[in-house]
Design a protein around this motif. Structure first.
Motif, short mmCIF file in Angstrom:
data_model
loop_
_atom_site.label_atom_id
_atom_site.label_comp_id
_atom_site.label_asym_id
_atom_site.label_seq_id
_atom_site.Cartn_x
_atom_site.Cartn_y
_atom_site.Cartn_z
N ARG A 384 0.75 -1.33 0.03
CA ARG A 384 -0.24 -0.04 -0.03
C ARG A 384 0.94 1.37 -0.01
NH1 ARG A 384 -4.48 -2.15 4.39
NH2 ARG A 384 -5.60 -3.66 2.83
N GLU A 385 2.03 1.17 0.72
CA GLU A 385 2.92 2.37 0.73
C GLU A 385 3.73 2.46 -0.79
OE1 GLU A 385 2.99 4.78 2.78
OE2 GLU A 385 1.75 3.93 3.85
N ARG A 386 3.97 1.33 -1.17
CA ARG A 386 4.90 1.65 -2.22
C ARG A 386 3.98 1.87 -3.67
NH1 ARG A 386 9.46 -2.73 -3.62
NH2 ARG A 386 9.85 -0.97 -4.91
N VAL A 387 2.91 1.46 -3.73
CA VAL A 387 2.01 1.77 -4.96
C VAL A 387 1.89 3.25 -5.14
CG1 VAL A 387 0.73 -0.46 -4.70
CG2 VAL A 387 -0.24 1.51 -3.72
N LEU A 388 2.17 4.11 -4.21
CA LEU A 388 2.10 5.47 -4.26
C LEU A 388 3.33 5.96 -4.99
CD1 LEU A 388 0.54 6.57 -0.79
CD2 LEU A 388 -0.70 6.19 -3.00
N GLU A 389 4.38 5.20 -5.31
CA GLU A 389 5.35 5.52 -6.05
C GLU A 389 5.30 5.34 -7.65
OE1 GLU A 389 8.57 2.89 -4.67
OE2 GLU A 389 8.23 3.58 -2.58
N ARG A 390 6.37 6.02 -8.24
CA ARG A 390 6.04 6.01 -9.74
C ARG A 390 6.25 4.38 -10.30
NH1 ARG A 390 9.28 11.25 -11.56
NH2 ARG A 390 7.90 12.93 -10.61
N PHE A 391 5.60 4.22 -11.16
CA PHE A 391 5.67 2.76 -12.08
C PHE A 391 5.54 1.68 -11.12
CE2 PHE A 391 8.08 5.84 -14.24
CZ PHE A 391 7.20 6.25 -15.27
#
Length: 443
Positions: A384-391
């Motif tokens: 859930r935190e990483r999906v806010l990063e690009r790509f």
């Protein structure tokens, strides 16, 4: 080109000269008063120490260190007269006649065009007068003025020289900073050392360092963005190339139709990715700031649902507004529409056919909350935190998304001072995305 040194010199030299002139005038005026009192005291001293014997012989008693006014050197300095019963019995200048004195002490006597300053002292029946012409005093004052003003005038060239070199020395830190900046290139964005700089130059250097830091961050973000975009574009472009090659080699119409269908799908994905990249580039921190105004979140939800409902119906998805409250926030309507469109687009892509997507607007103690909730596969807590990063796509790697949708959502939320929260709905299935606006509109 305008010179700061010349500008400072043109301001400091006249100001210094004016200050020196005013100081000289003040000193001169004070000296005039002092000299006037001194000359009056001198006449009083002479009058009080003149003694007239019965033979009308005039002598100066107790001369001490005082000059003899009757000597040849001082004969033209003062006029000495002795009056007896209104008759002039003695004078040091027989060619000059002054009216008889009428009172003792200091007084001015007008004789023709000349004013005489006099002091009269009485000795028995005799009046002793000491007088001095006004022009003699003016000669003394003129000499005093010359002595006061010539140092100021003579010091101007020397002062200009000192100011020139002083200003040059004072501007040396600016030349040092300019030299250091001129020796740098586009890759040299390290801060300028400001520890040893004067307090007047330090704010300028601190501002330059802040600009250099922001430029370095912008260049780093740009490089990362270009690298990520090139990496993401390489895969769909390679897939398109393969499908086009297969279509060219196909001998059967069915095989050619399948390849062309894959080409069409690849073009659609590539178009979506390009659009997302352009949107993300437009939202970069160094881009033009959006124009803020009052935005009704409920109206925004209804508008986005109207735009996306036909696409949702194709997949049998139930898209609607489950809850709405009177709400208005301070924001940019265009970027907020992009935010909500991305959330709904992601939900439609990943929730699956025959799923349900609900939009909601609520008011809480923290502020207004914009919510998009679906009953699809959701996103694991670890992602859930990483999906806010690009790509980053997480467990949806096989999906048709670009991995930029939630990154765009996060960027727009930060521009509006909002917080993005991803969790699981209360029924335990799917994904709920909440945009919490921490402050309400100032309508």
């Amino acid at each position: 080109m305008s010179s700061l040194r010349r500008r400072l010199l043109l301001w400091l030299l006249p100001a210094t000269f004016l200050a020196g002139l005013l100081a000289s005038i003040g000193t001169y005026w004070g000296a005039v008063l002092e000299l006037d009192d001194l000359l009056n005291d001198h006449m009083r001293y002479l009058a009080e120490h003149i003694n007239v014997d019965p033979g009308e012989r005039v002598v100066l008693t107790d001369t001490g260190k005082k000059p003899n006014p009757l000597s040849d050197d001082n004969a033209d300095e003062v006029l000495l007269q002795v009056w007896s019963a209104g008759v002039l019995s003695f004078t040091t200048d027989s060619g000059l006649t002054l009216p008889p004195p009428r009172q003792t002490g200091l007084s001015d006597v007008q004789v023709g065009d000349q004013i005489w300053h006099t002091f009269v002292s009485q000795r028995g029946d005799k009046l002793i007068r000491v007088a001095q012409a006004q022009n003699k005093r003016w000669e003394e004052l003129a000499g005093l003025a010359v002595h006061l003003l010539w140092p100021v005038m003579s010091l101007i060239p020397l002062l200009a020289l000192f100011l020139w070199f002083g200003i040059s020395y004072g501007l040396k830190p600016l030349r040092t900073v300019a030299t250091e900046l001129s020796e740098r290139n586009v890759n040299s964005l390290q801060p300028i050392a400001s520890k040893e700089l004067p307090g007047e130059v330090k704010p300028l250097v601190d501002a330059l360092n802040d600009l250099l830091e922001r430029l370095a961050n912008a260049f780093t973000m740009q490089k990362d963005f270009i690298a990520d975009a090139a990496h993401e574009l390489r895969t769909p472009v390679a897939a398109l190339s393969i499908q086009v090659e297969l279509a060219q080699r196909a001998t059967l119409d069915e095989d050619r139709r399948i390849s062309l269908s894959e080409v069409q799908a690849g073009v659609t994905r590539l178009t979506h990715l390009t659009q997302q990249l352009l949107t993300l580039a437009r939202l970069e921190p160094d881009a033009q700031s959006p124009i803020m105004q009052g935005v009704d979140l409920s109206d925004l939800c209804k508008s986005v649902i109207s735009d996306q409902v036909r696409r949702a119906e194709v997949s049998g998805i139930d898209l609607g507004l489950a809850e709405h409250a009177a709400s208005s926030i301070w924001g940019d309507p265009e970027t907020l529409r992009i935010l909500l469109n991305n959330l709904v687009d992601n939900a439609i892509r990943y929730a699956g056919a025959q799923s349900k997507i609900d939009l909601a607007v609520r008011e809480t103690d923290q502020g207004f909350v914009l919510e998009v909730c679906d009953n699809g596969p959701g996103i694991s807590a670890a992602d859930r935190e990483r999906v806010l990063e690009r790509f980053y796509r997480g467990n949806n790697q096989t999906g048709s998304g670009s991995g930029l949708g939630l990154s765009i959502v996060k960027t727009i939320a930060e521009q509006h001072g909002a917080k993005v929260v991803l969790d699981t709905p209360s029924n335990g299935a799917g994904l709920r995305v909440q945009i919490i606006f921490l402050s309400k509109s100032e309508n």
